[in-house]
Design an enzyme around this catalytic site. Structure first.
Site, PDB file in Angstrom:
ATOM      1  N   SER A 259       0.841  -1.192   0.000  1.00  0.00           N
ATOM      2  CA  SER A 259       0.000   0.000   0.000  1.00  0.00           C
ATOM      3  C   SER A 259       0.883   1.251   0.000  1.00  0.00           C
ATOM      4  O   SER A 259       1.636   1.465  -0.947  1.00  0.00           O
ATOM      5  CB  SER A 259      -0.962  -0.042   1.194  1.00  0.00           C
ATOM      6  OG  SER A 259      -1.925   0.984   1.114  1.00  0.00           O
ATOM      7  N   ASP A 354      -9.059   1.010  -7.850  1.00  0.00           N
ATOM      8  CA  ASP A 354      -8.503   1.551  -6.610  1.00  0.00           C
ATOM      9  C   ASP A 354      -8.949   3.000  -6.431  1.00  0.00           C
ATOM     10  O   ASP A 354      -8.660   3.853  -7.274  1.00  0.00           O
ATOM     11  CB  ASP A 354      -6.974   1.464  -6.645  1.00  0.00           C
ATOM     12  CG  ASP A 354      -6.315   1.782  -5.322  1.00  0.00           C
ATOM     13  OD1 ASP A 354      -6.977   2.365  -4.445  1.00  0.00           O
ATOM     14  OD2 ASP A 354      -5.132   1.454  -5.167  1.00  0.00           O
ATOM     15  N   HIS A 382      -8.321  -1.268  -4.040  1.00  0.00           N
ATOM     16  CA  HIS A 382      -6.946  -1.069  -3.577  1.00  0.00           C
ATOM     17  C   HIS A 382      -6.249  -2.383  -3.238  1.00  0.00           C
ATOM     18  O   HIS A 382      -6.793  -3.211  -2.513  1.00  0.00           O
ATOM     19  CB  HIS A 382      -6.965  -0.160  -2.347  1.00  0.00           C
ATOM     20  CG  HIS A 382      -5.622   0.231  -1.853  1.00  0.00           C
ATOM     21  ND1 HIS A 382      -4.671   0.819  -2.658  1.00  0.00           N
ATOM     22  CD2 HIS A 382      -5.053   0.124  -0.618  1.00  0.00           C
ATOM     23  CE1 HIS A 382      -3.596   1.067  -1.941  1.00  0.00           C
ATOM     24  NE2 HIS A 382      -3.777   0.649  -0.709  1.00  0.00           N
TER      25      HIS A 382
END
Length: 409
Positions: A259, A354, A382
């Site tokens: 991330s 995302d 995501h």
């Protein structure tokens, strides 16, 4: 920048926003039942009563003490049960209970813990400190265990801190005579060192070691969040420490940024290309995630809570407006020319839908620097879970153990 590949969803307020009831019922209940992100390692039976309490008391703001406090009675009960199991010699049971308590603490301190906070003044920092303590109680009983190692930040400069805390896990067969590949996990905005059990299980199962390190501006990272070059010094110190470990094969080291950590995996693929065999940027930002237009709507998308105040502090800004106006020019890997350098093998993974980091941030990199690899998942959000994980492991196997027999996830 419009139109964004996210399309109409860019201007959509997602249904879970602003309500803990909606968050639980439309977004979080299902992954909690399946023990997947952000409830990985956890148990639904621990969380369902907590969220019913939050809903009943109309506690909707995760940044409040009331939110975090709602989780703590469950933590105490699990910790007490774990201590009783240890006293009875039931180590496996105790480890499971300590792990579950640590996961409850993870959700209690969402969405962000700043390096500048102290336990005596921040309930989320206190919850994080307790999470680490209980998690290491659990992980110390695993075979092989996870251990905390605190190393000097040998390359520190400016406002960097003096020490780097790491979690290290070695396969049992690792030795000076049997050096093993290493995966350097770069954590995210809300997931820190105690939040990567399953990844370490998978990595150890492949005969590799793992080193887990937090990224600048989060948790216990000593790197100056306001200095765009502080991550370069951070990874240099970590890699130099790794090179001193007799069990590590430093010709087979891969980074895996998760991330927000994906941003650093991209940067390291360029700045530390001679030290890394490969780098996985998983759900990465590079440029457009800091675009003021994107930031103007990101709080409405899939992230469970308000995101921009966390991002602003993570990048060293005291003011959100200042962050939204100026961060892209200062930190963008495109604007600053970082990605115009050559790179080691670099794999980018993400979901096309995302709403936290635009898929454009992965796609733009194919026009800069050396060749890149990518796999993007239509219809997924995501990180591209769950489809992206098997791809990540297979790619890492090709990079770190190309002659080994294939493992099934």
């Amino acid at each position: 920048m419009a139109p964004w590949i996210l399309g109409d969803k860019f201007n959509t307020v997602y249904p879970h926003k602003g309500s803990i009831k909606a968050l639980w019922e439309t977004k979080w209940k299902f992954p909690c039942q399946k023990s997947v992100y952000p409830f990985h390692d956890g148990m639904y039976e621990d969380f369902e009563p907590i969220f019913q309490k939050l809903i009943a008391e109309n506690i909707n703001d995760a940044f409040t003490d009331a939110y975090t406090n709602a989780f703590l009675p469950t933590v105490r009960a699990l910790e007490n049960e774990a201590a009783e199991a240890m006293s009875a010699g039931k180590k496996d049971r105790a480890s499971d209970l300590y792990r579950r308590a640590a996961v409850v603490l993870r959700i209690s301190r969402f969405p962000y813990v700043s390096p500048s906070t102290k336990p005596e003044t921040s309930i989320k920092r206190a919850a994080f400190e307790r999470q680490k303590h209980l998690y290491l109680k659990a992980a110390s009983l695993w075979s092989p265990p996870i251990k905390e190692v605190v190393i000097p930040h040998a390359r520190r400069a400016g406002k960097d801190g003096a020490q780097i805390p790491l979690y290290v896990r070695l396969p049992e067969e690792a030795s000076a005579q049997n050096k093993v590949p290493v995966v350097l996990l770069m954590t995210g905005l809300d997931g820190y060192r105690p939040d990567n059990s399953q990844r370490t299980h998978e990595i150890i199962g492949r005969g590799w070691a793992t080193v887990v390190c937090e990224i600048p501006g989060t948790a216990d990272s000593p790197a100056d969040p306001a200095d765009p070059e502080s991550p370069d010094r951070l990874w240099s110190s970590v890699l130099e420490y790794m090179a001193q470990q007799p069990e590590f094969d430093m010709t087979r080291v891969a980074a895996w940024g998760l991330s927000a950590g994906g941003f650093y995996a991209i940067r390291a693929a360029c700045t530390h290309r001679d030290r890394l065999a490969g780098s996985v940027a998983h759900g990465p930002g590079s440029h457009y995630f800091l675009d003021s237009e994107w930031l103007s709507r990101v709080n409405d998308h899939e992230y469970p809570f308000t995101l921009t105040p966390c991002l602003a502090e993570k990048f060293g800004y005291a003011d959100v407006a200042d962050f939204e106006k100026n961060a892209q020019k200062k930190f963008s890997l495109v604007e600053t020319g970082v990605v115009d350098q050559p790179n080691c093998r670099l794999l980018m993974l993400n979901g096309v839908n995302d709403g936290v980091v635009p898929i454009e941030d992965s796609m733009v990199l194919f026009s800069h620097g050396g060749p890149k690899e990518g796999r993007f998942f239509n219809g997924l959000v995501h990180m591209g879970y769950p489809d992206s994980l098997p791809v990540a492991y297979k790619w890492l196997e090709d990079v770190l153990s190309p002659n080994a027999s294939e493992l099934k996830n």
